[in-house]
Design an enzyme around this catalytic site. Structure first.
Site, mmCIF file in Angstrom:
data_model
loop_
_atom_site.group_PDB
_atom_site.id
_atom_site.type_symbol
_atom_site.label_atom_id
_atom_site.label_comp_id
_atom_site.label_asym_id
_atom_site.label_seq_id
_atom_site.Cartn_x
_atom_site.Cartn_y
_atom_site.Cartn_z
ATOM 1 N N LYS A 118 0.714 -0.892 0.715
ATOM 2 C CA LYS A 118 0.359 -0.053 0.650
ATOM 3 C C LYS A 118 0.658 1.267 -0.281
ATOM 4 O O LYS A 118 0.558 1.973 -0.753
ATOM 5 C CB LYS A 118 -0.880 -0.404 1.112
ATOM 6 C CG LYS A 118 -2.110 -1.213 1.155
ATOM 7 C CD LYS A 118 -3.098 -0.685 2.402
ATOM 8 C CE LYS A 118 -2.229 -0.803 4.260
ATOM 9 N NZ LYS A 118 -1.851 -1.916 4.386
ATOM 10 N N ARG A 138 -8.944 2.433 9.177
ATOM 11 C CA ARG A 138 -8.490 0.477 9.255
ATOM 12 C C ARG A 138 -9.856 0.045 10.482
ATOM 13 O O ARG A 138 -9.606 -0.951 10.700
ATOM 14 C CB ARG A 138 -7.574 0.504 10.445
ATOM 15 C CG ARG A 138 -6.728 0.072 9.937
ATOM 16 C CD ARG A 138 -4.405 0.248 10.045
ATOM 17 N NE ARG A 138 -4.292 -0.456 10.168
ATOM 18 C CZ ARG A 138 -2.777 -0.089 9.379
ATOM 19 N NH1 ARG A 138 -2.754 0.906 9.281
ATOM 20 N NH2 ARG A 138 -1.852 -0.903 9.678
ATOM 21 N N ARG A 173 11.912 -6.562 4.738
ATOM 22 C CA ARG A 173 11.782 -5.457 4.503
ATOM 23 C C ARG A 173 12.162 -4.313 5.522
ATOM 24 O O ARG A 173 12.679 -4.784 6.053
ATOM 25 C CB ARG A 173 10.300 -4.951 4.372
ATOM 26 C CG ARG A 173 9.767 -3.280 4.750
ATOM 27 C CD ARG A 173 8.325 -3.073 3.648
ATOM 28 N NE ARG A 173 6.827 -3.278 5.678
ATOM 29 C CZ ARG A 173 6.264 -2.519 5.360
ATOM 30 N NH1 ARG A 173 5.501 -2.406 4.355
ATOM 31 N NH2 ARG A 173 5.958 -3.298 6.347
ATOM 32 N N ARG A 202 11.560 -2.416 10.572
ATOM 33 C CA ARG A 202 10.575 -2.036 11.540
ATOM 34 C C ARG A 202 10.570 -2.614 12.944
ATOM 35 O O ARG A 202 10.142 -4.051 12.955
ATOM 36 C CB ARG A 202 9.507 -1.653 10.555
ATOM 37 C CG ARG A 202 9.461 0.186 10.480
ATOM 38 C CD ARG A 202 7.539 0.622 9.151
ATOM 39 N NE ARG A 202 6.800 -0.330 10.192
ATOM 40 C CZ ARG A 202 5.640 -0.649 9.003
ATOM 41 N NH1 ARG A 202 5.381 0.246 8.353
ATOM 42 N NH2 ARG A 202 4.604 -0.742 9.903
ATOM 43 N N ARG A 258 -0.219 -8.077 14.085
ATOM 44 C CA ARG A 258 -1.214 -7.774 12.836
ATOM 45 C C ARG A 258 -2.272 -8.644 11.612
ATOM 46 O O ARG A 258 -2.803 -7.274 11.402
ATOM 47 C CB ARG A 258 0.115 -6.717 12.070
ATOM 48 C CG ARG A 258 1.068 -6.159 13.283
ATOM 49 C CD ARG A 258 2.330 -5.333 12.054
ATOM 50 N NE ARG A 258 2.048 -4.266 11.482
ATOM 51 C CZ ARG A 258 3.524 -3.690 10.252
ATOM 52 N NH1 ARG A 258 4.254 -4.274 10.630
ATOM 53 N NH2 ARG A 258 2.637 -3.110 9.353
HETATM 54 P P1 AMP Z 1 1.408 0.973 8.487
HETATM 55 O O1 AMP Z 1 2.137 1.642 8.503
HETATM 56 O O2 AMP Z 1 0.139 1.003 7.657
HETATM 57 O O3 AMP Z 1 1.743 -0.947 8.676
HETATM 58 O O4 AMP Z 1 0.594 1.248 10.236
HETATM 59 C C1 AMP Z 1 1.528 0.682 10.900
HETATM 60 C C2 AMP Z 1 1.194 0.455 12.821
HETATM 61 O O5 AMP Z 1 0.738 1.907 12.898
HETATM 62 C C3 AMP Z 1 -0.062 -0.164 13.112
HETATM 63 O O6 AMP Z 1 0.457 -1.268 13.122
HETATM 64 C C4 AMP Z 1 -0.960 0.884 14.348
HETATM 65 O O7 AMP Z 1 -0.934 0.046 15.104
HETATM 66 C C5 AMP Z 1 -0.258 2.231 13.859
HETATM 67 N N1 AMP Z 1 -1.371 2.536 12.601
HETATM 68 C C6 AMP Z 1 -1.432 2.820 11.593
HETATM 69 N N2 AMP Z 1 -2.775 3.448 11.043
HETATM 70 C C7 AMP Z 1 -3.442 3.825 11.720
HETATM 71 C C8 AMP Z 1 -5.056 3.338 11.831
HETATM 72 N N3 AMP Z 1 -5.573 3.576 10.961
HETATM 73 N N4 AMP Z 1 -5.646 3.172 13.155
HETATM 74 C C9 AMP Z 1 -5.258 2.973 14.259
HETATM 75 N N5 AMP Z 1 -3.220 2.190 14.065
HETATM 76 C C10 AMP Z 1 -2.347 2.660 13.195
#
Ligand code: AMP
Length: 225
Positions: free
Chosen positions: A21, A96, A135, A168, A179
């Site tokens: 994404k 989400r 990654r 990360r 996740r």
């Molecule tokens: P991402 O970079 O989108 O994979 O997000 C990494 C982490 O950030 C996720 O596993 C959540 O802990 C948090 N996170 C990101 N976006 C959201 C969201 N819209 N709602 C809640 N937690 C989020």
């Protein structure tokens, strides 16, 4: 790219963690002249700046859990009302949950906009695990690489800015499992929500970055008319 810019356009990218994404959202945003809105990046930035929100969010993120809707919503509201977002956005990692989807609908309605398209990038679980395992992200600029799929020119060094590459914390295998569970429980139901509304397009996320981008762009062709 010959996108015709006639009005704001808002595009939601959905997909499991590791579907690509972030990479695709950046390219779509550049091609369609939209703002890339990644709540994950925004939260990591809050953590890097050691804000109060960042320290609250970090406790959830390191475990692979969702940051509470109110915290993410608060962080996003100002941005969505800003000039930078006025031409429309590509949402990456938001919404989400169904509550977040309702909030986004509400904010866009205030701005006399709506979600124009929802693109779901589908990738099987075994591919996700291997993608996330390899990654590597730049600690300075956030650029993303993959040890085998998209390796940096020099081991451990970002091609874009020379920053150090690392994994990360939440890309570690045990956190990825959580996740994925969280994704299935909270985020997958959004597919039905948008499918019922008739604005969901499913795109195959397997293949190279260019290939997947081509599919997404084709799916969006009608968006700017
Ligand atoms: P991402 O970079 O989108 O994979 O997000 C990494 C982490 O950030 C996720 O596993 C959540 O802990 C948090 N996170 C990101 N976006 C959201 C969201 N819209 N709602 C809640 N937690 C989020």
């Amino acid at each position: 790219m010959t996108a015709m810019v006639t009005r704001a356009c808002d595009i939601v990218l959905l997909g499991p963690p590791g579907a690509g994404k972030g990479t695709q959202a950046k390219r779509l945003a550049a091609a369609f002249e939209l703002l890339h809105v990644s709540t994950g990046d925004l939260l990591r930035d809050e953590i890097a700046r050691r804000t109060e929100l960042g320290s609250e969010a970090k406790a959830f993120m390191v475990k692979g859990e969702l940051v509470p809707d109110e915290l993410v919503g608060k962080m996003l509201m100002g941005l969505l009302h800003s000039q930078a977002a006025s031409g429309g956005c590509v949402y990456d990692g938001y919404p989400r949950t169904t509550a977040q989807a309702a909030l986004l609908d509400g904010v866009l309605a205030e701005l006399a906009r709506r979600i124009d398209a929802v693109l779901f990038i589908g990738v099987p679980d075994e591919v996700i695990i291997s993608r996330m395992d390899g990654r590597r992200s730049c600690s300075e600029c956030g650029a993303v690489f993959h040890l085998t799929g998209n390796p940096p020119r020099q081991d451990g060094v970002c091609d874009a800015c020379g920053g150090a590459l690392g994994q990360r914390e939440d890309d570690r295998a045990e956190v990825v499992v959580e996740r994925l569970r969280v994704y299935r429980h909270y985020t997958q139901p959004l597919l039905d929500l948008y499918r019922h509304r008739g604005n969901l397009t499913e795109v195959d996320g397997l293949g190279g970055v260019d290939e997947v981008f081509g599919r997404l762009r084709a799916a969006l062709e009608s968006c700017r008319r």
